[in-house]
Design a protein around this motif. Structure first.
Motif, PDB file in Angstrom:
ATOM      1  N   PRO B 162      -0.627   8.941   5.219  1.00  0.00           N
ATOM      2  CA  PRO B 162      -1.212  10.039   4.446  1.00  0.00           C
ATOM      3  C   PRO B 162      -1.819  11.085   5.390  1.00  0.00           C
ATOM      4  N   HIS B 232      -6.927   3.717   5.106  1.00  0.00           N
ATOM      5  CA  HIS B 232      -5.720   4.522   4.941  1.00  0.00           C
ATOM      6  C   HIS B 232      -4.622   4.119   5.929  1.00  0.00           C
ATOM      7  N   ASP B 251      -4.766  -1.063   0.205  1.00  0.00           N
ATOM      8  CA  ASP B 251      -4.683   0.136  -0.624  1.00  0.00           C
ATOM      9  C   ASP B 251      -3.197   0.426  -0.911  1.00  0.00           C
ATOM     10  N   ASN B 253      -1.523   3.092  -1.059  1.00  0.00           N
ATOM     11  CA  ASN B 253      -0.918   4.156  -0.255  1.00  0.00           C
ATOM     12  C   ASN B 253      -1.143   3.980   1.248  1.00  0.00           C
ATOM     13  N   HIS B 255      -0.812   3.048   5.180  1.00  0.00           N
ATOM     14  CA  HIS B 255       0.232   2.966   6.211  1.00  0.00           C
ATOM     15  C   HIS B 255      -0.126   1.803   7.134  1.00  0.00           C
ATOM     16  N   SER B 272       6.554  -2.059   0.556  1.00  0.00           N
ATOM     17  CA  SER B 272       6.484  -0.710   1.126  1.00  0.00           C
ATOM     18  C   SER B 272       7.572   0.196   0.555  1.00  0.00           C
ATOM     19  N   HIS B 341       6.695  10.468  -3.234  1.00  0.00           N
ATOM     20  CA  HIS B 341       5.620  10.286  -4.221  1.00  0.00           C
ATOM     21  C   HIS B 341       4.563   9.295  -3.729  1.00  0.00           C
ATOM     22  N   GLY B 342       4.429   9.155  -2.422  1.00  0.00           N
ATOM     23  CA  GLY B 342       3.424   8.256  -1.887  1.00  0.00           C
ATOM     24  C   GLY B 342       3.860   6.808  -1.958  1.00  0.00           C
ATOM     25  N   GLY B 343       2.901   5.907  -1.777  1.00  0.00           N
ATOM     26  CA  GLY B 343       3.204   4.486  -1.758  1.00  0.00           C
ATOM     27  C   GLY B 343       2.962   3.927  -0.371  1.00  0.00           C
ATOM     28  N   THR B 345       3.536   2.523   3.231  1.00  0.00           N
ATOM     29  CA  THR B 345       4.549   2.691   4.280  1.00  0.00           C
ATOM     30  C   THR B 345       4.241   1.745   5.421  1.00  0.00           C
TER      31      THR B 345
END
Lengths: 388, 388
Positions: B162, B232, B251, B253, B255, B272, B341-343, B345
């Motif tokens: 993010p 994050h 979380d 979203n 990484h 992921s 759309h995020g998610g 990774t």
């Protein structure tokens, strides 16, 4: 350049704390030539191949990375590794070359260019101790490259050729050929050597040199057929990518060797009672920028030549599967025998092995240490505290 | 040891003809630390991975040769090559190590032993010019090894995490961990770093160090779950062969990065939206004396531990096929995008690449040349007239 030992002493004098330090040896080809006799190399490689055959030594398949450079050439970075614990030796041999492809008298050829400063080549052997990991020596590969190819072929003959082989036909008069003849003369009682190569002056010069060096009958002949007729051992040592000897010219009990698979008529392999390959590791692993990893024998960036090579390869590929033949390690260690009732035998020296450089590098290192030859730099320059 | 530049000048003085010669640079880790900033390394590797992704750079898969040594250890000779023509650089990185296996607090671990003279390790980068083949530099790999792992993970985050990621959870406090945090702070506006590792004193010491260095809120926490909650970016930098983070703690979203595939719960990979691997080159090619070439991840000569490793591998192998994921070169060059759309990774830093050492070796070489740092020896010591 002056005497290299003089130079080493000079450095040690101005840096007195180096004198008691552990030093890494740097050798050059002149020193290696003086240090390594063909006899000693044969004995060292005999042991190395026996270790290999017994599963106590190993090589990592050669890899070649091809990338762009200036002009029309390609830059090629080639590495191969080997480990022979009985010598406490591991080595990487690397070549950093600019290469160009072109047409030669015998067909397509690729040539290394003298692009390094002073019109030099760059080929190095880095030797390490398997006992404690320390770097032992850095040396050029040129002289050892020649010795190891000659010794491998001579070892093939030592364990496969007729015991009383006395006539040796040598096809080729280049930089590999003379070493081939010298090594061969150490494993069989040669009385006559016949040399053929396309350029009369070159074959005659080599014949004169070898006659002087070996003290036997060595003479140049006008064609390959004359050279090999009745010969007990036939050795091809050329750059050719097409066959240089026809099987129908050969004695039925001849032993045939080569330095390149494509030099040999496939029918020689088919008719041989025993074919031994230098290694079953196969082709080098080729990594080509822009193409990824490609399992091809040789790379040619020019489309036309590439197609020619593909044709040669394609036409020959179907006939003989060298990957299923015994290797030199198995022959030297006695796991494979020559044919009991005679017949044609063949040794195919397809690709180099890292153990050759580990074994001969270790020999050069120990002999140089014993006689005080070579430059030295402090080994601590190559060591680190940081965990890598 | 004294000032290395002083030493170089001393050698040049007694050998005056060297002064105008082309010289090969020898660097040590202290010099490399001073020469290479994390910012410069990130920029250099960003370009190297872009070249890789565009098919203009290439690496040769790492190979490890295992053989016997004294005591219960194994001697391991490891090499990998890389070429980045835009930097005119090719390199081999090699490690010459005595290794022992044993049980650690986090499970089975293998440790390099300090067996070289002066209790040192042996890891070297040899750098060559793709322009003319000449050797440019020899340097240790320890500092660069740490920088390149940190930069690869930071580049994964640069292109996938993010944009406003401000909370970073770091699992591990060893020699890789601090570099990971520093590199991560350069690609995202971090405001808080939480550190967990099993030993309280170690995690607290690293937190204090990073707080001082980065000037942000860095604190140690008592368990991994507390560290990663709401973070994050989560980075694992441990020696563990079992997962250190549970997917349910994370979380949606987040990484996630790692320095070893086995640190990660497979469910992280499964959940992921985008998984990128450092390289699809796969496992190193292992050559094991007495066994031949074996395609296994890690080698353990002790039967029991080996079985444990086989179990870990066997249980995990079926779930995720990392060989089919995009690699960092494709991500950096824009051929692969983060999920729109995020998610979650994930970047899996599975194995080193030769191009990392070619790129950072070239950077160290050019900076050292510009600032007159390092020892020098005449390049002609590494060149040859003989065709290799």
């Amino acid at each position: 350049m002056g005497d290299p030992r003089e130079r080493t002493r000079t450095i040690a004098t101005v840096l007195p704390d180096m004198e008691t330090r552990i030093m890494t040896l740097i050798l050059n080809n002149e020193e290696i030539t003086a240090l390594l006799s063909m006899e000693d190399c044969l004995a060292q490689l005999d042991e190395a191949y026996r270790e290999l055959g017994e599963g106590r030594a190993i090589s990592r398949t050669r890899s070649d990375i091809y990338g762009p450079t200036h002009d029309n050439g390609r830059y090629v970075f080639k590495t191969m590794d080997g480990m022979v614990p009985s010598f406490e030796a591991a080595a990487v041999r690397l070549n950093s070359d600019v290469i160009q492809w072109g047409a030669g008298p015998g067909g397509i050829r690729k040539d290394k260019q003298r692009t390094a400063p002073g019109n030099k080549f760059v080929g190095l052997i880095m030797l390490f101790s398997t006992r404690n990991g320390e770097p032992l020596a850095i040396m050029p590969d040129g002289v050892i490259q020649r010795l190891r190819v000659a010794c491998a072929n001579a070892l093939g003959a030592k364990y496969m050729a007729p015991k009383n082989a006395s006539i040796y036909a040598l096809i080729g008069s280049g930089w590999q050929a003379s070493a081939q003849a010298v090594a061969m003369s150490l494993v069989r009682p040669l009385k006559e050597i016949r040399i053929f190569s396309p350029t009369p002056a070159k074959r005659e010069r080599l014949a004169a040199e070898l006659k002087e060096q070996l003290g036997i009958d060595v003479h140049a002949v006008d064609d390959a057929r004359t050279a090999v007729r009745g010969a007990h051992i036939v050795g091809a040592a050329t750059n050719s990518l097409t066959p240089v000897v026809d099987v129908d010219w050969l004695d039925p009990n001849v032993h045939v060797t080569c330095v390149k698979e494509l030099e040999l008529d496939d029918r020689i392999l088919e008719r041989s009672a025993q074919v031994v390959v230098h290694t079953r590791l196969g082709r080098p692993a080729n990594y080509i920028i822009g193409k990824g990893e490609e399992p091809i024998y040789d790379h040619d960036p020019k489309e036309g030549l590439s197609e020619d090579l593909q044709k040669i390869r394609g036409a020959r590929k179907s006939r003989v599967d060298l990957a299923k033949r015994p290797d030199l390690g198995e022959l030297v260690s006695g796991h494979v025998q020559p044919p009991p009732h005679g017949g044609m035998t063949c040794f195919v020296n397809v690709m180099g092995l890292g153990i050759q450089f580990a074994a001969l590098g270790a020999l050069a290192h120990s002999k140089a240490k014993a006689s005080g030859v070579g430059r030295e730099i402090p080994t601590e320059w190559f060591l680190e505290d940081e965990h890598p």
